[in-house]
Design a protein around this motif. Structure first.
Motif, PDB file in Angstrom:
ATOM      1  N   ASN A 162       0.819  -1.215   0.000  1.00 19.72           N
ATOM      2  CA  ASN A 162       0.000   0.000   0.000  1.00 19.72           C
ATOM      3  C   ASN A 162       0.853   1.266   0.000  1.00 19.72           C
ATOM      4  N   ILE A 163       2.091   1.157  -0.428  1.00 20.37           N
ATOM      5  CA  ILE A 163       3.029   2.278  -0.388  1.00 20.37           C
ATOM      6  C   ILE A 163       3.052   2.996  -1.740  1.00 20.37           C
ATOM      7  N   PHE A 164       2.903   4.323  -1.681  1.00 21.45           N
ATOM      8  CA  PHE A 164       2.986   5.179  -2.862  1.00 21.45           C
ATOM      9  C   PHE A 164       4.014   6.267  -2.612  1.00 21.45           C
ATOM     10  N   ASP A 165       4.772   6.629  -3.652  1.00 23.95           N
ATOM     11  CA  ASP A 165       5.771   7.686  -3.569  1.00 23.95           C
ATOM     12  C   ASP A 165       5.441   8.785  -4.563  1.00 23.95           C
ATOM     13  N   THR A 166       5.682  10.014  -4.141  1.00 23.27           N
ATOM     14  CA  THR A 166       5.506  11.178  -5.000  1.00 23.27           C
ATOM     15  C   THR A 166       6.766  12.020  -4.935  1.00 23.27           C
ATOM     16  N   ASP A 167       7.246  12.454  -6.103  1.00 23.23           N
ATOM     17  CA  ASP A 167       8.330  13.425  -6.151  1.00 23.23           C
ATOM     18  C   ASP A 167       7.664  14.788  -6.210  1.00 23.23           C
ATOM     19  N   LEU A 168       7.794  15.546  -5.134  1.00 18.37           N
ATOM     20  CA  LEU A 168       7.119  16.824  -5.015  1.00 18.37           C
ATOM     21  C   LEU A 168       8.163  17.920  -4.870  1.00 18.37           C
ATOM     22  N   ASP A 169       8.388  18.643  -5.948  1.00 15.28           N
ATOM     23  CA  ASP A 169       9.385  19.723  -5.956  1.00 15.28           C
ATOM     24  C   ASP A 169      10.757  19.231  -5.506  1.00 15.28           C
ATOM     25  N   GLY A 170      11.115  18.019  -5.914  1.00 19.53           N
ATOM     26  CA  GLY A 170      12.417  17.469  -5.559  1.00 19.53           C
ATOM     27  C   GLY A 170      12.464  16.801  -4.193  1.00 19.53           C
ATOM     28  N   HIS A 171      11.317  16.688  -3.543  1.00 24.25           N
ATOM     29  CA  HIS A 171      11.233  16.035  -2.233  1.00 24.25           C
ATOM     30  C   HIS A 171      10.368  14.793  -2.360  1.00 24.25           C
ATOM     31  N   LYS A 172      10.839  13.700  -1.802  1.00 27.82           N
ATOM     32  CA  LYS A 172      10.073  12.454  -1.867  1.00 27.82           C
ATOM     33  C   LYS A 172       9.042  12.431  -0.737  1.00 27.82           C
ATOM     34  N   VAL A 173       7.793  12.238  -1.109  1.00 26.75           N
ATOM     35  CA  VAL A 173       6.713  12.101  -0.140  1.00 26.75           C
ATOM     36  C   VAL A 173       6.162  10.684  -0.289  1.00 26.75           C
ATOM     37  N   THR A 174       6.174   9.940   0.794  1.00 29.86           N
ATOM     38  CA  THR A 174       5.675   8.566   0.803  1.00 29.86           C
ATOM     39  C   THR A 174       4.402   8.510   1.629  1.00 29.86           C
ATOM     40  N   ILE A 175       3.383   7.846   1.093  1.00 34.13           N
ATOM     41  CA  ILE A 175       2.161   7.610   1.860  1.00 34.13           C
ATOM     42  C   ILE A 175       1.930   6.112   1.976  1.00 34.13           C
ATOM     43  N   ASP A 176       1.261   5.736   3.037  1.00 33.40           N
ATOM     44  CA  ASP A 176       1.005   4.324   3.298  1.00 33.40           C
ATOM     45  C   ASP A 176      -0.155   4.225   4.271  1.00 33.40           C
ATOM     46  N   LEU A 177      -0.576   3.021   4.509  1.00 40.85           N
ATOM     47  CA  LEU A 177      -1.558   2.725   5.549  1.00 40.85           C
ATOM     48  C   LEU A 177      -0.824   2.241   6.783  1.00 40.85           C
ATOM     49  N   GLY A 178      -1.507   2.297   7.925  1.00 43.21           N
ATOM     50  CA  GLY A 178      -0.958   1.737   9.150  1.00 43.21           C
ATOM     51  C   GLY A 178      -0.985   0.222   9.098  1.00 43.21           C
ATOM     52  N   GLU A 179      -0.187  -0.399   9.922  1.00 44.83           N
ATOM     53  CA  GLU A 179      -0.130  -1.869   9.959  1.00 44.83           C
ATOM     54  C   GLU A 179      -1.484  -2.478  10.276  1.00 44.83           C
ATOM     55  N   GLU A 180      -2.274  -1.797  11.135  1.00 40.96           N
ATOM     56  CA  GLU A 180      -3.599  -2.309  11.497  1.00 40.96           C
ATOM     57  C   GLU A 180      -4.562  -2.280  10.315  1.00 40.96           C
ATOM     58  N   GLN A 181      -4.203  -1.552   9.251  1.00 43.60           N
ATOM     59  CA  GLN A 181      -5.033  -1.460   8.050  1.00 43.60           C
ATOM     60  C   GLN A 181      -4.422  -2.235   6.883  1.00 43.60           C
ATOM     61  N   GLY A 182      -3.385  -3.012   7.139  1.00 44.37           N
ATOM     62  CA  GLY A 182      -2.765  -3.797   6.083  1.00 44.37           C
ATOM     63  C   GLY A 182      -1.572  -3.148   5.421  1.00 44.37           C
ATOM     64  N   GLY A 183      -1.138  -2.003   5.939  1.00 43.67           N
ATOM     65  CA  GLY A 183       0.021  -1.311   5.378  1.00 43.67           C
ATOM     66  C   GLY A 183       1.293  -1.628   6.138  1.00 43.67           C
ATOM     67  N   ASN A 184       2.362  -0.940   5.754  1.00 38.64           N
ATOM     68  CA  ASN A 184       3.666  -1.116   6.405  1.00 38.64           C
ATOM     69  C   ASN A 184       4.029   0.062   7.297  1.00 38.64           C
TER      70      ASN A 184
END
Length: 139
Positions: free
Chosen positions: A14-36
Motif C-alpha cells: 500500500n506504499i505510494f511515492d511522489t516526487d514533489l518539488d524534488g522532495h520524496k513524499v511517501t504515503i502508506d496505511l498503518g499496519e492495522e489497516q494492512g500497510g507497512n
C-alpha cells in the motif's frame, strides 16, 4: 492560470511515492489497516497542507510587523465521518504563539488575514466543510 501537476507511483503493498518539488513524499496505511506504516496517511496530509499554507502566510506578516516570536505552532482538529467515504466534516485551526509582550491585536489580524483572505488551502476546505479558528498567545 497556473497549473500544478504531480505524479504518484505505487511502490509495493500500500506504499505510494511522489516526487514533489524534488522532495520524496511517501504515503502508506498503518499496519492495522494492512500497510507497512512507511509514511503518513493521505487525509492527514490534507491537514498538513492547510497548516503549512496558513503558517507561511502568518510568518510572513509577523516578519513584516517586526514581531519577535519565540514559538509558533498551528494545530488542526478535524472531525471525520464514520461512514464511507470517510471525510472531514469540520475543522478547527488553532494558531498558538509564544513570546514576550506579544501584540495580541497584530497577531490576531495576521491570523484573520490568512484565514479569510490568503490561504488557498483553507479557502478550498471552507467551501466544503465548516472551518473555524482560534488564536492562543502564551506570554
Amino acid at each position: 492560470m497556473a497549473t500544478h501537476s504531480i505524479k504518484t507511483s505505487w511502490r509495493e503493498n500500500n506504499i505510494f511515492d511522489t516526487d514533489l518539488d524534488g522532495h520524496k513524499v511517501t504515503i502508506d496505511l498503518g499496519e492495522e489497516q494492512g500497510g507497512n506504516n512507511a509514511g503518513p496517511r493521505p487525509k492527514k496530509l490534507m491537514l498538513v497542507a492547510a497548516t503549512g499554507c496558513s503558517g507561511l502566510d502568518v510568518v510572513e506578516m509577523v516578519r513584516k510587523m517586526r514581531i519577535d516570536l519565540k514559538g509558533f505552532d498551528i494545530r488542526i482538529d478535524a472531525e471525520m465521518s464514520d461512514e464511507h467515504p470517510k471525510v472531514y466534516t469540520s475543522m478547527k485551526v488553532v494558531y498558538e504563539f509564544t513570546g514576550d509582550n506579544l501584540p495580541v491585536e497584530k497577531l490576531e489580524r495576521a491570523c484573520k488575514l490568512s484565514f479569510d483572505k490568503y490561504c488557498g488551502v483553507l479557502a478550498l476546505y471552507k467551501s466544503a466543510v465548516p472551518v473555524t479558528y482560534e488564536v492562543v498567545i502564551h506570554n
